[in-house]
Design a protein around this motif. Structure first.
Motif, PDB file in Angstrom:
ATOM      1  N   ASP A   1      30.772   3.150  23.940  1.00 13.30           N
ATOM      2  CA  ASP A   1      30.222   3.961  25.026  1.00 13.30           C
ATOM      3  C   ASP A   1      29.953   3.034  26.211  1.00 13.30           C
ATOM      4  O   ASP A   1      29.095   2.150  26.146  1.00 13.30           O
ATOM      5  CB  ASP A   1      28.932   4.640  24.572  1.00 13.30           C
ATOM      6  CG  ASP A   1      28.376   5.590  25.609  1.00 13.30           C
ATOM      7  OD1 ASP A   1      28.481   5.307  26.824  1.00 13.30           O
ATOM      8  OD2 ASP A   1      27.808   6.616  25.212  1.00 13.30           O
ATOM      9  N   ALA A   2      30.706   3.229  27.280  1.00 17.16           N
ATOM     10  CA  ALA A   2      30.604   2.356  28.451  1.00 17.16           C
ATOM     11  C   ALA A   2      29.196   2.348  29.041  1.00 17.16           C
ATOM     12  O   ALA A   2      28.703   1.309  29.474  1.00 17.16           O
ATOM     13  CB  ALA A   2      31.624   2.783  29.509  1.00 17.16           C
ATOM     14  N   GLU A   3      28.537   3.487  29.020  1.00 16.22           N
ATOM     15  CA  GLU A   3      27.202   3.586  29.616  1.00 16.22           C
ATOM     16  C   GLU A   3      26.159   2.816  28.812  1.00 16.22           C
ATOM     17  O   GLU A   3      25.170   2.348  29.364  1.00 16.22           O
ATOM     18  CB  GLU A   3      26.801   5.048  29.746  1.00 16.22           C
ATOM     19  CG  GLU A   3      27.685   5.802  30.730  1.00 16.22           C
ATOM     20  CD  GLU A   3      27.446   7.311  30.714  1.00 16.22           C
ATOM     21  OE1 GLU A   3      26.420   7.748  30.171  1.00 16.22           O
ATOM     22  OE2 GLU A   3      28.304   8.029  31.239  1.00 16.22           O
ATOM     23  N   GLU A   4      26.383   2.668  27.502  1.00 16.74           N
ATOM     24  CA  GLU A   4      25.444   1.933  26.650  1.00 16.74           C
ATOM     25  C   GLU A   4      25.714   0.433  26.634  1.00 16.74           C
ATOM     26  O   GLU A   4      24.899  -0.327  26.116  1.00 16.74           O
ATOM     27  CB  GLU A   4      25.499   2.477  25.224  1.00 16.74           C
ATOM     28  CG  GLU A   4      24.940   3.868  25.088  1.00 16.74           C
ATOM     29  CD  GLU A   4      24.986   4.381  23.658  1.00 16.74           C
ATOM     30  OE1 GLU A   4      25.218   3.576  22.730  1.00 16.74           O
ATOM     31  OE2 GLU A   4      24.780   5.584  23.468  1.00 16.74           O
ATOM     32  N   HIS A   5      26.843   0.006  27.165  1.00 13.07           N
ATOM     33  CA  HIS A   5      27.225  -1.412  27.150  1.00 13.07           C
ATOM     34  C   HIS A   5      27.600  -1.875  28.555  1.00 13.07           C
ATOM     35  O   HIS A   5      28.662  -2.468  28.775  1.00 13.07           O
ATOM     36  CB  HIS A   5      28.395  -1.622  26.185  1.00 13.07           C
ATOM     37  CG  HIS A   5      28.036  -1.368  24.760  1.00 13.07           C
ATOM     38  ND1 HIS A   5      28.039  -0.112  24.209  1.00 13.07           N
ATOM     39  CD2 HIS A   5      27.640  -2.219  23.791  1.00 13.07           C
ATOM     40  CE1 HIS A   5      27.667  -0.199  22.944  1.00 13.07           C
ATOM     41  NE2 HIS A   5      27.408  -1.450  22.665  1.00 13.07           N
ATOM     42  N   LEU A   6      26.708  -1.602  29.523  1.00  9.64           N
ATOM     43  CA  LEU A   6      27.011  -1.898  30.929  1.00  9.64           C
ATOM     44  C   LEU A   6      27.254  -3.374  31.193  1.00  9.64           C
ATOM     45  O   LEU A   6      28.111  -3.722  32.007  1.00  9.64           O
ATOM     46  CB  LEU A   6      25.898  -1.365  31.828  1.00  9.64           C
ATOM     47  CG  LEU A   6      25.865   0.149  31.995  1.00  9.64           C
ATOM     48  CD1 LEU A   6      24.669   0.569  32.837  1.00  9.64           C
ATOM     49  CD2 LEU A   6      27.160   0.653  32.605  1.00  9.64           C
ATOM     50  N   THR A   7      26.535  -4.254  30.520  1.00  6.13           N
ATOM     51  CA  THR A   7      26.741  -5.690  30.737  1.00  6.13           C
ATOM     52  C   THR A   7      28.164  -6.080  30.347  1.00  6.13           C
ATOM     53  O   THR A   7      28.865  -6.770  31.093  1.00  6.13           O
ATOM     54  CB  THR A   7      25.713  -6.525  29.944  1.00  6.13           C
ATOM     55  OG1 THR A   7      24.402  -6.150  30.381  1.00  6.13           O
ATOM     56  CG2 THR A   7      25.922  -8.008  30.161  1.00  6.13           C
ATOM     57  N   LEU A   8      28.607  -5.624  29.189  1.00  6.30           N
ATOM     58  CA  LEU A   8      29.960  -5.920  28.724  1.00  6.30           C
ATOM     59  C   LEU A   8      30.997  -5.266  29.641  1.00  6.30           C
ATOM     60  O   LEU A   8      32.017  -5.888  29.968  1.00  6.30           O
ATOM     61  CB  LEU A   8      30.140  -5.452  27.281  1.00  6.30           C
ATOM     62  CG  LEU A   8      31.473  -5.775  26.629  1.00  6.30           C
ATOM     63  CD1 LEU A   8      31.746  -7.276  26.620  1.00  6.30           C
ATOM     64  CD2 LEU A   8      31.496  -5.226  25.207  1.00  6.30           C
TER      65      LEU A   8
ATOM     66  N   LEU B   1      33.856  -7.435  31.555  1.00  5.38           N
ATOM     67  CA  LEU B   1      35.278  -7.162  31.327  1.00  5.38           C
ATOM     68  C   LEU B   1      35.941  -6.463  32.520  1.00  5.38           C
ATOM     69  O   LEU B   1      37.137  -6.194  32.489  1.00  5.38           O
ATOM     70  CB  LEU B   1      35.447  -6.292  30.079  1.00  5.38           C
ATOM     71  CG  LEU B   1      35.061  -6.945  28.765  1.00  5.38           C
ATOM     72  CD1 LEU B   1      35.054  -5.926  27.636  1.00  5.38           C
ATOM     73  CD2 LEU B   1      36.009  -8.088  28.444  1.00  5.38           C
ATOM     74  N   GLU B   2      35.140  -6.160  33.540  1.00  7.17           N
ATOM     75  CA  GLU B   2      35.625  -5.490  34.744  1.00  7.17           C
ATOM     76  C   GLU B   2      36.296  -4.149  34.413  1.00  7.17           C
ATOM     77  O   GLU B   2      37.360  -3.820  34.920  1.00  7.17           O
ATOM     78  CB  GLU B   2      36.553  -6.406  35.542  1.00  7.17           C
ATOM     79  CG  GLU B   2      35.842  -7.668  36.009  1.00  7.17           C
ATOM     80  CD  GLU B   2      36.753  -8.638  36.738  1.00  7.17           C
ATOM     81  OE1 GLU B   2      37.952  -8.347  36.917  1.00  7.17           O
ATOM     82  OE2 GLU B   2      36.248  -9.696  37.131  1.00  7.17           O
ATOM     83  N   VAL B   3      35.640  -3.393  33.537  1.00  2.00           N
ATOM     84  CA  VAL B   3      36.095  -2.041  33.219  1.00  2.00           C
ATOM     85  C   VAL B   3      35.669  -1.150  34.380  1.00  2.00           C
ATOM     86  O   VAL B   3      34.483  -1.009  34.650  1.00  2.00           O
ATOM     87  CB  VAL B   3      35.486  -1.545  31.886  1.00  2.00           C
ATOM     88  CG1 VAL B   3      35.803  -0.075  31.650  1.00  2.00           C
ATOM     89  CG2 VAL B   3      35.970  -2.404  30.733  1.00  2.00           C
ATOM     90  N   THR B   4      36.638  -0.566  35.079  1.00  2.44           N
ATOM     91  CA  THR B   4      36.331   0.236  36.262  1.00  2.44           C
ATOM     92  C   THR B   4      36.538   1.732  36.047  1.00  2.44           C
ATOM     93  O   THR B   4      36.221   2.523  36.928  1.00  2.44           O
ATOM     94  CB  THR B   4      37.196  -0.216  37.453  1.00  2.44           C
ATOM     95  OG1 THR B   4      38.579  -0.096  37.086  1.00  2.44           O
ATOM     96  CG2 THR B   4      36.876  -1.649  37.843  1.00  2.44           C
TER      97      THR B   4
END
Length: 114
Positions: A55-62, A66-69
């Motif tokens: 879940d991108a929202e739960e792992h904002l630092t990662l 990783l520059e996930v946009t």
């Protein structure tokens, strides 16, 4: 960042023995659902391959590291967690299989002992 460890991906995350498909998703992402199905199908086809959804929202630092946009974003990891391929958007099954082939070739079993 060149490598992802299970601890980075969340509690209980385990990498596959041969390769891992890591999917970054968000709650209201329609293409994420189709991507989940595609990656789960491919992982089930190849022994030793795991599919992890993060879940991108739960792992904002990662996500930032990783520059996930956008979601879905998929990383294909070899057996050691090294990032072999990356793609944003809903992948085609054939592309996932091809990327997985590259990850398995890069795996320690294929390369021999270190």
């Amino acid at each position: 960042m060149e490598r992802l460890s299970p601890g980075m991906l969340g509690a209980g995350a385990r990498l596959g023995e041969r390769a891992t498909l890591v999917q970054f998703s968000s709650a209201f992402c329609q293409p994420c659902r189709a991507t989940r199905r595609t990656l789960a199908e491919v992982a089930a086809m190849v022994e030793g391959v795991a599919h992890l959804e993060v879940d991108a929202e739960e792992h904002l630092t990662l996500v930032r590291e990783l520059e996930v946009t956008g979601t879905p974003t998929v990383f294909v990891l070899d057996a050691r967690g090294r990032i072999v391929r990356r793609a944003t958007g809903q992948p085609r099954k054939a592309d996932v299989i091809a990327a997985l082939g590259a990850a398995v070739e890069a795996s320690p079993a294929a390369a021999g002992p270190e």
